[in-house]
Design an enzyme around this catalytic site. Structure first.
Site, PDB file in Angstrom:
ATOM      1  N   GLY A 151       0.794  -1.230   0.000  1.00 54.72           N
ATOM      2  CA  GLY A 151       0.000   0.000   0.000  1.00 54.72           C
ATOM      3  C   GLY A 151       0.821   1.273   0.000  1.00 54.72           C
ATOM      4  O   GLY A 151       0.318   2.328   0.379  1.00 54.72           O
ATOM      5  N   SER A 152       2.070   1.200  -0.473  1.00 59.50           N
ATOM      6  CA  SER A 152       2.861   2.442  -0.490  1.00 59.50           C
ATOM      7  C   SER A 152       2.274   3.443  -1.495  1.00 59.50           C
ATOM      8  O   SER A 152       2.297   4.646  -1.257  1.00 59.50           O
ATOM      9  CB  SER A 152       4.342   2.161  -0.766  1.00 59.50           C
ATOM     10  OG  SER A 152       4.526   1.679  -2.065  1.00 59.50           O
ATOM     11  N   HIS A 186       0.008  -0.227 -13.652  1.00 60.75           N
ATOM     12  CA  HIS A 186       0.761  -1.454 -13.927  1.00 60.75           C
ATOM     13  C   HIS A 186       2.242  -1.102 -13.980  1.00 60.75           C
ATOM     14  O   HIS A 186       2.623  -0.111 -14.616  1.00 60.75           O
ATOM     15  CB  HIS A 186       0.306  -2.058 -15.265  1.00 60.75           C
ATOM     16  CG  HIS A 186       0.931  -3.392 -15.512  1.00 60.75           C
ATOM     17  ND1 HIS A 186       0.478  -4.542 -14.906  1.00 60.75           N
ATOM     18  CD2 HIS A 186       2.000  -3.741 -16.253  1.00 60.75           C
ATOM     19  CE1 HIS A 186       1.247  -5.551 -15.278  1.00 60.75           C
ATOM     20  NE2 HIS A 186       2.175  -5.099 -16.096  1.00 60.75           N
ATOM     21  N   ASP A 229      -5.271  -5.881 -17.628  1.00 61.74           N
ATOM     22  CA  ASP A 229      -4.295  -4.967 -18.238  1.00 61.74           C
ATOM     23  C   ASP A 229      -4.596  -4.575 -19.677  1.00 61.74           C
ATOM     24  O   ASP A 229      -3.694  -4.263 -20.440  1.00 61.74           O
ATOM     25  CB  ASP A 229      -2.877  -5.587 -18.179  1.00 61.74           C
ATOM     26  CG  ASP A 229      -2.453  -5.876 -16.753  1.00 61.74           C
ATOM     27  OD1 ASP A 229      -2.873  -5.136 -15.847  1.00 61.74           O
ATOM     28  OD2 ASP A 229      -1.717  -6.850 -16.558  1.00 61.74           O
TER      29      ASP A 229
HETATM   30  C1  GRF Z   1       3.070  -1.350  -7.644  1.00 60.13           C
HETATM   31  O1  GRF Z   1       4.309  -1.520  -8.270  1.00 60.13           O
HETATM   32  C2  GRF Z   1       1.968  -1.341  -8.642  1.00 60.13           C
HETATM   33  O2  GRF Z   1       2.316  -0.832  -9.882  1.00 60.13           O
HETATM   34  C3  GRF Z   1       1.669  -2.799  -8.788  1.00 60.13           C
HETATM   35  O3  GRF Z   1       1.803  -3.315  -7.491  1.00 60.13           O
HETATM   36  C4  GRF Z   1       2.737  -2.520  -6.764  1.00 60.13           C
HETATM   37  C5  GRF Z   1       2.079  -2.119  -5.494  1.00 60.13           C
HETATM   38  O4  GRF Z   1       2.962  -1.565  -4.574  1.00 60.13           O
HETATM   39  N1  GRF Z   1       0.414  -3.003  -9.441  1.00 60.13           N
HETATM   40  P1  GRF Z   1       2.410  -0.892  -3.257  1.00 60.13           P
HETATM   41  O5  GRF Z   1       1.482  -1.891  -2.574  1.00 60.13           O
HETATM   42  O6  GRF Z   1       1.679   0.347  -3.658  1.00 60.13           O
HETATM   43  O7  GRF Z   1       3.602  -0.598  -2.414  1.00 60.13           O
END
Ligand code: GRF
Length: 190
Positions: A12-13, A104, A145
């Site tokens: 969830g960053s 993505h 996608d």
């Molecule tokens: C991100 O790289 C996003 O593009 C992909 O999953 C990852 C999620 O990272 N779909 P976070 O959970 O937001 O840290």
């Protein structure tokens, strides 16, 4: 006030980055975060940030209208998938036409489709000796996608980059561009 609901499955960053970005602005807010994983780190982030968060299971998502009903009740202007791994059911896509947006971690149409997520994407990019990768922000339809592309940004790869280093470069692009693209989408029609 325009409203975003975020769906996230993991760390969830990106969700946190979007929440904090819009806290500094007046016209848009993240009203809720939904997750399909009850141990996801995104739940801790929401607790700390005091954003309502809800966990749901597969049945609630795909076999009943529980999540559809919840989302409709939120009246979101955008539903944002930020690292959300389940396919979006048809009834959800139909309920929010051109309002569900995914990010993505590669330059679609390359490195997309079922099973292409997270580190798998970056490992495949590395194995194929790509000299660039990036992010794709796109609308969601019933196929993984494949919805219309809204925005792409690129970063270069050098031969000694590991898959982890590629992931870091891609994350940096996500943090820089995702909230800005969402803001533009939401504010372009006034
Ligand atoms: C991100 O790289 C996003 O593009 C992909 O999953 C990852 C999620 O990272 N779909 P976070 O959970 O937001 O840290």
């Amino acid at each position: 006030m325009k409203r975003i609901v975020i769906l996230a499955s993991g760390s969830g960053s990106n969700a946190e980055n979007i929440i904090t970005y819009f806290r500094k602005r007046k016209q848009i807010e993240v009203s809720a975060v939904l997750t399909n994983k009850n141990t996801a780190q995104v739940l801790e982030r929401c607790k700390r940030l005091k954003v309502p968060a809800l966990y749901f299971n597969k049945a609630a998502f795909s076999d009943t209208t529980t999540i559809l009903d919840f989302l409709v009740s939120q009246k979101p202007d955008l539903v944002v998938l930020a690292g959300f791994l389940w396919k979006i059911p048809k009834n959800l896509v139909a309920a929010f036409p051109n309002k569900i947006v995914n990010i993505h971690p590669a330059l679609l149409p390359k490195y997309g489709g079922k099973g292409m997520y997270g580190s798998k994407v970056h490992k495949a990019v590395k194995e194929n000796g790509e000299t660039e990768t990036g992010i794709t922000i796109h609308f969601v339809n019933e196929h993984y996608d494949e919805g219309a592309i809204i925005y792409q940004a690129k970063t270069s790869i050098i031969a000694k980059d590991t898959a982890e280093q590629i992931a870091e470069k891609v994350h940096a692009l996500e943090y820089e561009h995702f909230p800005v693209v969402l803001e533009k989408l939401l504010l372009k029609n006034g």
